[in-house]
Write a protein that holds these residues in place. Structure first.
Motif, short mmCIF file in Angstrom:
data_model
loop_
_atom_site.label_atom_id
_atom_site.label_comp_id
_atom_site.label_asym_id
_atom_site.label_seq_id
_atom_site.Cartn_x
_atom_site.Cartn_y
_atom_site.Cartn_z
N LEU A 87 132.03 108.06 89.41
CA LEU A 87 132.13 107.20 88.02
C LEU A 87 131.75 108.34 87.01
N VAL A 88 130.60 108.76 87.08
CA VAL A 88 130.17 109.62 86.13
C VAL A 88 130.94 110.84 85.87
N ARG A 89 131.41 111.55 87.05
CA ARG A 89 132.26 112.69 86.99
C ARG A 89 133.73 112.27 86.19
N ASP A 90 134.05 111.13 86.56
CA ASP A 90 135.35 110.80 85.88
C ASP A 90 135.23 110.79 84.19
N LEU A 91 134.01 110.18 83.96
CA LEU A 91 133.73 110.14 82.49
C LEU A 91 133.56 111.35 81.99
N LEU A 92 132.75 112.21 82.56
CA LEU A 92 132.73 113.73 82.26
C LEU A 92 134.16 114.42 82.17
N ASP A 93 134.77 114.33 83.26
CA ASP A 93 136.12 114.83 83.16
C ASP A 93 137.14 114.31 81.99
N GLY A 94 136.99 113.03 81.64
CA GLY A 94 137.75 112.54 80.53
C GLY A 94 137.09 113.01 79.19
N LEU A 95 135.95 113.33 79.23
CA LEU A 95 135.22 113.83 77.70
C LEU A 95 135.79 115.07 77.51
N ALA A 96 135.76 115.89 78.78
CA ALA A 96 136.08 117.35 78.61
C ALA A 96 137.45 117.50 78.17
N LEU A 97 138.41 116.63 78.63
CA LEU A 97 140.02 116.83 78.42
C LEU A 97 140.11 116.38 77.01
N ALA A 98 139.38 115.64 76.44
CA ALA A 98 139.42 115.10 75.23
C ALA A 98 139.05 116.11 74.16
N GLY A 99 138.09 117.16 74.35
CA GLY A 99 137.55 118.30 73.70
C GLY A 99 136.05 118.26 73.44
N PHE A 100 135.42 117.12 74.21
CA PHE A 100 133.89 117.32 73.99
C PHE A 100 133.15 118.19 74.90
N ARG A 101 132.47 119.02 74.36
CA ARG A 101 131.59 120.24 75.02
C ARG A 101 130.27 119.76 75.06
N ARG A 102 129.65 119.05 74.29
CA ARG A 102 128.24 118.79 74.38
C ARG A 102 127.67 117.52 74.75
N ILE A 103 127.54 117.12 75.81
CA ILE A 103 127.57 115.58 76.04
C ILE A 103 125.92 115.06 76.75
N LEU A 104 125.33 114.22 75.86
CA LEU A 104 124.18 113.67 76.33
C LEU A 104 124.31 112.44 77.05
N LEU A 105 123.84 112.40 78.15
CA LEU A 105 123.96 111.36 78.89
C LEU A 105 122.40 110.51 78.67
N CYS A 106 122.50 109.60 78.03
CA CYS A 106 121.13 108.82 77.63
C CYS A 106 120.69 107.72 78.58
N ASN A 107 120.15 107.89 79.57
CA ASN A 107 119.76 107.12 80.52
C ASN A 107 118.43 106.23 80.22
N GLY A 108 118.92 105.03 80.75
CA GLY A 108 117.65 103.68 80.63
C GLY A 108 117.18 103.59 81.86
N HIS A 109 117.54 104.01 83.01
CA HIS A 109 116.96 103.60 84.19
C HIS A 109 116.91 104.57 85.15
N GLY A 110 115.69 104.66 85.84
CA GLY A 110 115.31 105.67 86.73
C GLY A 110 116.01 105.97 87.81
N GLY A 111 116.70 104.89 88.42
CA GLY A 111 117.45 105.00 89.80
C GLY A 111 118.75 105.84 89.23
N ASN A 112 119.10 105.85 88.10
CA ASN A 112 120.36 106.62 87.93
C ASN A 112 120.20 108.02 87.97
N ALA A 113 119.04 108.64 88.53
CA ALA A 113 118.84 110.06 88.52
C ALA A 113 119.90 110.86 89.27
N PRO A 114 120.73 110.47 90.11
CA PRO A 114 121.83 111.09 90.69
C PRO A 114 122.73 111.65 89.44
#
Lengths: 233, 233, 233, 233, 233, 233
Positions: A87-114
């Motif tokens: 899921l996160v890879r697909d989102l990052l792929d989509g962001l890069a395709l759109a032209g985003f280059r600096r992406i902050l994953l703002c995480n609210g849950h420790g279990g999401n560490a992967p």
């Protein structure tokens, strides 16, 4: 700015002058007396407030995360690690395709560490991009502020009890719960985790005055904003 | 009731007397002048309003869906089919584990159809459960109401322009856009889709009076509520 | 022309002058008294007859599809959605590598719809190619012809009873079965689906005279041929 | 006892009286002047020495881990997160099938953290088992000992320079390298990581006397042994 | 009996008295002057003829296999190993669900060998079932017969040239092609494989008299039949 | 040279002048009285000795393979086919990224054959690289030497009993076990495999004099070395 309050033309305009964005990562899981969406509410809100003056777009929160240990608390839904990483890879792929280059994953849950591991892997495959994985609640300044307020703060305790995460008509319990032993907790299957945790709070009082909470919030927003500003290496 | 306004104890209480729930499926994708979150906003809201008087919990919307054809419109993020299917399966597995047995997938985006396929497969593997996949906007009564208001309604046209999906300070264009040829559109890669679509509206006027929109909304809420009520086969 | 009646040199020759091909998508699943291969037989045959005068190659039918609801009918085999999507992607990748650019997926089974989703995704990743997903039996002209013959036609009823799908020594039942409620059917697990369906026919008589069936077939072949001819956007 | 020095009958005998085992997790990646197998050597050795007096079997080290950031250092091989998670799951499944119930993942590489996430997920699916994920080098007592020797220790510095990880004929450089900024490092793609890291040491001197190293080792072995002993919750 | 000539009721009847079935595994790949479907035609036909007097059902051939080395020969389509393994697992799962317990995978293409690995794995997970992976063309008796006819026989040579695999209007070349070096071939990427192979024949003459071919076929049918008869361990 | 005895700078130096490497593929599985690591020990050692005079790097052995049939022998761990294929792909991808172009997979376990299939697929996707899959124990010269020593040699018999695979304090049984029927064995689930195999030896005596074993070893090392030398097509 929240992407939910933008249209595609506006995102395109933004991308002519900047390439940063934020994706909040939440979870739907037990938080004792508080909302099951605490991690989603907080990660999305801290991101939105941090990004607002910078004009950086904040995408909708990913409302489901990795939280297998809470599976015995009804209302909790956990994604498998491999699903979450995809899921996160697909989102990052989509962001890069759109032209985003600096992406902050703002995480609210420790279990999401992967997602952090995936971010490092993805940047290795997309060397023109930068991904910063940010646990907003235990970043240095925010955690220092937590400690200043009360050295015992944890999952589902006062430190997640904000005006925007508590439920109407649900009172915070009194008393200071002793801290759970985390090492033991990580060994236990969900039914035992639940039995041990009782209401779900890992330890600490259930509420501190809003004045203190808002002061904590300000620190978190400022720290998150600083990371959006950069430098980005 | 929105799960984000519940805690785990409340979900557990609910499950003692009922086993239904709703999971709204949205998307983050271009909707012309409207919010990029139209599909998430509408599927979550129609679900919440439909479920409210029944007391059935509505989980947080899955804010990302399958929308590859809109990839050339910045702000759109698309999950791969295999990712989406894994995501929905994990959610269904979690719901079943908690004790839910009758699950409505309230879908706001046509591209999410593989979730319906997955639902059928998942029920075959979980024969004690029921999954209903519901495209709220083109269910029979709602679609009839759309047609009654204006026979030409489509993606990003008036029929998605509600007070809660339009953006502040963005005016709806005038004029009635001719309907795009959908067969051709489905053949084209994203760059050509974008070129052909212009602003993203598939066809129709951009706005009808709110009075009509609220009437349409009432039909959609009622139709969705009826499905939650059942029968569930 | 059927690829099974070609060798590689002939395919190569063809590709010097054209870049179209057809891949029929079938299923192995109950069809009441008819062959378990109805969907494979029909999709492959309609494709072959449609393509023949155009000289466009028709690849061997994918004989297994997505059909979890029929799992309680012995002889039915269902692929998981994720398997099917991977399978279709590999085929498309191979076709593109060989030089095919316009690919018709000629589908004979409604459950295979995720192949359409995958096709859209694949084209987004392969923008020089076109994929058309074609449900041969409910394309506009063919469906109109079905309705003209008998307004009640469905899975495993007369409308799939062709000389090439009925079995030797198995007589078609008499009588007109009332149409099953599809909405209910989609909620049920396989054992209940079977119980409700009885012999597997969804509704309608079991046979119409071959004269009518051949007229229907002609329409389907012509409509499929027109799609192969194009335009391809 | 190392499983490589056992046969199946011996493992079976052991399982009649105990259900614990250890799986060391390593990596093949740059460690400056030291062996590319530092993480494998150390995790396997600390596990073997810790387990030896307890008679608990130690399986062969998983010699490849998740280390995308070091990809520009030749000799480094990185598994994708999803591959690694599948690998660890298969190992856990096999251990449970054989009768192991308390499993220590003795990890030698920080990048392998998704194995901890997988472990939690797997225990939720296998509630009769326990999995403890143990970063041997930064567990409390070991890290305290590191700090006591030298407050600046890091990847590929003195703290990984043991008699069994240094290479014949390769001298340790002189000097105390300043600590790299880890936050920045995590933002960079492999080529920049390499440029910034130079020889690969993150910071600190390259060698401390073996007397100190052996003292550190003793602490690590003892701490790991204590975790094998339990309690296991 | 071919499943394509059965309906579900007939399969159900059969399962009341027997639990064996055959799944032919083919490939769509270059075979020099012969049909691109040689491997599918032969595996399905040998299975059908072998099974016919036993009344054992033969499922439709899986027409696509693993054949990456032939990718530079147009008309060849190759599934990825992971896709193929998933596909065969889904088929086995479906067969077991229906009540089949002894399953012969009648394979016509050497590259499909991972299906044998999957079969072993699947039986370990489904210990009540038996899966036999059978390469029909190089089973002992058949291979002995091949050698008796001509010691040089290989892919796309005379030994695959049956009345039912040769194409109308395509003559078999004259001459005896020297055997290709297989070890070298397995090292080469598709473009080099094609260059080395020329027309695709690995070695040998292109045709032997039909009398000999039919004698070979009889041996293959008999040997395959014997495996269906058992014993099944 | 073993990569575990190299650092990254040394690998980089090597790559300036050569592009070959070896990856040994092992397994952790029952070998009767011998070490559970026989396949790992032998594949890594034969590779290391073969490569040593050539200066070609030998990566750490992949200690886990595909061995579902031995699952009922405790101490055996089996990876799923799909996991193994993903693992080998990741390793090949990493090797190519570093600059290796000619890769020998030196395999010690027959069950790992899907790595050969993956190798062919990977080369098709990476046409600048060569992958040779080498079963060291049954390559022509080595197998001829086995046969010369004793025509009955098999899994876990004398032919795997080297000074470096036998266990201290475990004596080899006397007697010559008759060869198991492999065809039957491949049909059986793990519990039956175990019952049939008894101690795990497939057939033959348990030990031959070390003189003979060392002569066999010399042949294997020489044959493996010749493959590393090439030609590589």
């Amino acid at each position: 700015m929240r992407v939910s309050e933008m249209n595609s033309m506006q995102v395109e305009d933004y991308l002519r002058g900047d390439d940063r964005c934020v994706v909040p990562l939440g979870s739907t899981e037990q938080h004792a007396q508080l909302s099951l969406s605490v991690d989603s509410i907080l990660s999305e809100r801290v991101a939105a407030e941090a990004a607002e003056p910078l004009g950086v777009p904040v995408f909708p929160v990913v409302a489901y995360g990795i939280t297998p240990y809470f599976k015995a608390f009804p209302g909790t839904l956990s994604l498998r690690v491999e699903t979450y990483v995809a899921l996160v890879r697909d989102l990052l792929d989509g962001l890069a395709l759109a032209g985003f280059r600096r992406i902050l994953l703002c995480n609210g849950h420790g279990g999401n560490a992967p997602a952090a591991s995936l971010g490092l892997q993805w940047v290795a495959d997309n060397p023109g991009c930068r991904v910063r994985f940010h646990n907003w609640w235990n970043a240095p300044a925010t955690w220092a502020k937590v400690q200043q307020i009360d050295t015992l703060g944890s999952h589902a305790s006062w430190m997640e009890n904000f005006p925007w995460t508590r439920l109407a008509n649900v009172a915070a319990p009194e008393g200071r719960k002793p801290m759970i032993d985390l090492g033991t907790l990580r060994l236990q299957p969900p039914a035992e985790v639940r039995q041990r945790l009782g209401d779900g709070n890992f330890g600490g009082v259930y509420r501190h005055p809003d004045e203190q909470m808002l002061a904590l919030w300000e620190v978190a927003v400022a720290e998150t904003r600083a990371l959006i500003e950069g430098p980005w290496a």
